[in-house]
Motif scaffolding. Structure first.
Motif, short mmCIF file in Angstrom:
data_model
loop_
_atom_site.label_atom_id
_atom_site.label_comp_id
_atom_site.label_asym_id
_atom_site.label_seq_id
_atom_site.Cartn_x
_atom_site.Cartn_y
_atom_site.Cartn_z
N LYS A 216 0.96 -1.36 0.03
CA LYS A 216 -0.11 -0.12 0.02
C LYS A 216 0.65 1.05 -0.19
O LYS A 216 0.51 2.20 0.74
CB LYS A 216 -0.89 0.06 1.19
N GLY A 227 -1.95 0.76 -9.63
CA GLY A 227 -2.96 1.03 -8.44
C GLY A 227 -2.45 1.82 -7.22
O GLY A 227 -2.91 1.39 -6.11
N GLU A 230 -5.28 4.19 -5.55
CA GLU A 230 -6.27 3.45 -4.93
C GLU A 230 -5.52 2.90 -3.66
O GLU A 230 -6.21 2.78 -2.54
CB GLU A 230 -6.59 2.36 -5.81
N ARG A 233 -5.41 5.78 -1.20
CA ARG A 233 -6.74 6.07 -0.75
C ARG A 233 -7.24 5.08 0.30
O ARG A 233 -7.93 5.69 1.24
CB ARG A 233 -7.70 5.92 -1.86
N ASP A 234 -6.83 3.85 0.08
CA ASP A 234 -7.11 2.71 1.16
C ASP A 234 -6.51 3.17 2.48
O ASP A 234 -7.36 3.14 3.52
CB ASP A 234 -6.63 1.32 0.49
N ASN A 237 -8.54 5.80 3.91
CA ASN A 237 -9.94 5.50 4.48
C ASN A 237 -9.73 4.79 5.76
O ASN A 237 -10.45 4.91 6.74
CB ASN A 237 -10.59 4.55 3.14
N CYS A 243 -11.69 11.84 2.04
CA CYS A 243 -11.20 11.89 0.68
C CYS A 243 -12.07 12.72 -0.31
O CYS A 243 -11.84 12.54 -1.58
CB CYS A 243 -10.79 10.60 0.19
N ASP A 247 -12.13 13.13 -4.83
CA ASP A 247 -13.50 12.83 -5.95
C ASP A 247 -13.82 14.10 -6.58
O ASP A 247 -14.05 14.25 -7.78
CB ASP A 247 -14.69 12.40 -5.00
N ARG A 250 -11.33 14.84 -9.29
CA ARG A 250 -11.40 13.95 -10.37
C ARG A 250 -12.76 14.15 -11.26
O ARG A 250 -12.84 13.91 -12.42
CB ARG A 250 -11.44 12.43 -9.96
#
Ligand code: TMP
Length: 252
Positions: A216, A227, A230, A233-234, A237, A243, A247, A250
């Motif tokens: 990660k 990735g 992502e 972002r995990d 989160n 976050c 969004d 984007r």
């Protein structure tokens, strides 16, 4: 309003003058680099995530008594920080063998491989000098060449080991193993007190999922796994961070 002036353009951040004489602004870019910038890409949203994650970790460490340069996050890409003179040492802490440690030392005498849990945390120093490829050094090099005093190095090691314990606990509570990470320290303008500087984010940590071992962190970019955003972002989160700015950008 005073116009800000760019002071330094780094690989992943740009530093600007701040609103006060003793402050600076650090701007988190989307640039990802590896192998001393031989490999480069723009990964949309990485800067937003690193800004959020680093803010969270710096505030947590500050709360636990670690002095830092962090003042506040100003917006999705910028932080207000105290002006420090950076000590040109990259301080790396390792809990589990990975990366350059395995490449450099694994053999007949040191029986480690990727994932070996070390008996105790290992603190290493690297000279912050891109032209020399950030070579590893002993603490005696730092003393002999006047990069830091013995007292400063003692403070750095003490903070570093406390930060390691705090961050291991923080990440473990969200299902992440803290494999290793890099810190930078600076001297506060005026008092010369040693404070934690730079950033702490998945760009300068190795973070593995406790259950699956999934990476990660920036190894996703170094090793062409894809990735990366992502994965960051995990992490955000899991740490409970909002976050929505990612969004929004984007969508725009
Ligand atoms: P290494 O295994 O490549 O020496 O890296 C150890 C840790 O330090 C890893 O979490 C990545 C981090 N690191 C940086 O953040 N910047 C650097 O320039 C280097 C060499 C390592």
């Amino acid at each position: 309003m005073t116009l800000r002036k760019q002071l330094y353009d780094g690989k992943a951040k740009t530093i600007f003058t701040g609103p006060g004489d003793d402050t600076l602004i650090q701007y988190f870019k989307d640039d990802a680099t590896a192998y001393n910038a031989q490999k480069h890409a723009i990964l949309a949203g990485k800067g937003i995530l690193n800004n959020l994650i680093s803010e969270h970790i710096m505030l947590y460490l500050k709360d636990q008594g670690i002095p830092t340069h962090f003042i506040e996050r100003m917006n999705e890409r910028e932080q207000l920080i105290r002006k420090v003179s950076i000590i040109p040492l990259e301080v790396v802490v390792r809990n589990i063998a990975a990366g350059s440690l395995v490449k450099r030392l694994a053999g007949d005498h040191i029986r480690i491989s990727l994932g070996t849990v070390l008996d105790q945390p290992l603190v290493e120093y690297y000279l912050k000098e891109d032209a020399l490829n950030d070579p590893i050094m002993a603490s005696d090099h730092a003393l002999a060449f006047g990069l830091a005093t013995g007292e400063e190095l003692d403070t750095i090691v003490e903070h570093t080991l406390t930060i390691n314990t705090l961050m291991q606990g923080m990440f473990k509570s969200v299902g992440i193993t803290l494999v290793d990470f890099k810190l930078e320290f600076g001297r506060l303008e005026g008092s010369n007190a040693i404070v934690l500087a730079d950033e702490i984010s998945p760009d300068n940590c190795r973070l593995w999922d406790i259950e699956t071992g999934d990476k990660k962190d920036k190894d996703r970019f170094r090793e062409d796994l894809g990735g990366l955003v992502e994965a960051y972002r995990d992490i955000a989160n899991r740490l409970g961070l909002d976050c929505s700015a990612l969004d929004q950008e984007r969508k725009d």
